[in-house]
Design an enzyme around this catalytic site. Structure first.
Site, mmCIF file in Angstrom:
data_model
loop_
_atom_site.group_PDB
_atom_site.id
_atom_site.type_symbol
_atom_site.label_atom_id
_atom_site.label_comp_id
_atom_site.label_asym_id
_atom_site.label_seq_id
_atom_site.Cartn_x
_atom_site.Cartn_y
_atom_site.Cartn_z
ATOM 1 N N HIS A 109 80.893 40.577 39.717
ATOM 2 C CA HIS A 109 80.258 40.257 38.426
ATOM 3 C C HIS A 109 78.812 40.739 38.385
ATOM 4 O O HIS A 109 78.026 40.263 37.578
ATOM 5 C CB HIS A 109 80.317 38.744 38.151
ATOM 6 C CG HIS A 109 81.656 38.137 38.439
ATOM 7 N ND1 HIS A 109 81.953 37.523 39.631
ATOM 8 C CD2 HIS A 109 82.784 38.098 37.702
ATOM 9 C CE1 HIS A 109 83.219 37.127 39.622
ATOM 10 N NE2 HIS A 109 83.745 37.451 38.470
HETATM 11 FE FE1 FES Z 1 80.563 36.891 40.982
HETATM 12 FE FE2 FES Z 1 79.568 37.984 43.196
HETATM 13 S S1 FES Z 1 78.822 38.149 41.207
HETATM 14 S S2 FES Z 1 81.328 36.774 43.012
#
Ligand code: FES
Length: 183
Positions: free
Chosen positions: A148
């Site tokens: 993410h």
């Molecule tokens: Fe979501 Fe690393 S940014 S698990």
């Protein structure tokens, strides 16, 4: 008086039965005691894992390089920072950090170039990619999580993205000048 032969035999049989049953039970308990550690090695219980340590030889890690190891079944990153990365980390004011810690807080005295962290993103646990492997697409020169988009800086502190905390620094010691023992 001579003991009744039949009586003595039945008494003897009864005693042997009892002894055999007792011996079997002891073997059962003993067997379980022997098997238990074997089973727990095959599938380490939380207790066994919690006590395990990992040794890493850091002598071959050049500045700007990192190695990945495994600590308690999770990825462990050991990275030797370059002088430039150290100055970059030191130049960031604590007020700019979501999880304020200095590089010195996150390393051992006399070894501020050696950064030891878990390779587990503090958002949802993906394995971040490191700049040292040329895989880092983040903006802060440390680690980038492809899941993410969390970006960590050269001290593996969270700088951007959904992760709430810096990459965790596990308990470790320098067991020699060239070896760290984690755990
Ligand atoms: Fe979501 Fe690393 S940014 S698990």
């Amino acid at each position: 008086a001579e003991p009744n032969e039949i009586g003595e035999n039945s008494e003897g049989v009864r005693r042997r039965d009892f002894i055999n049953i007792a011996a079997l039970s002891a073997a059962g308990v003993g067997g379980a005691a022997v098997l238990y550690p074997l089973i727990s090695q095959m599938a380490p219980s939380a207790d066994v894992l919690a006590e395990s340590t990992t040794e890493v030889d850091v002598s071959a890690i050049e500045p700007g390089q990192a190695i990945k190891a495994v600590f308690r079944k999770q990825p462990l990153f050991v990275r030797r920072l370059t002088p430039k990365e150290i100055s970059e980390a030191d130049a960031v004011p604590l007020s700019a950090l979501r999880d304020p810690e200095t590089l010195a807080d996150r390393t051992k005295e006399g070894h501020t170039d050696m950064l030891v962290t878990m390779g587990v993103c503090t958002h949802l646990g993906c394995v971040p990619l490191g700049a040292a492997e040329g895989e880092n697409k983040g903006e802060f020169g440390g680690y980038f999580c492809p899941c993410h988009g969390s970006s960590y800086d050269t001290a593996a502190r969270i700088r951007k993205g959904p992760a709430p905390k810096n990459l965790v620094v596990p308990d470790y010691v320098f067991s020699s000048d060239t070896t760290i023992t984690v755990g």
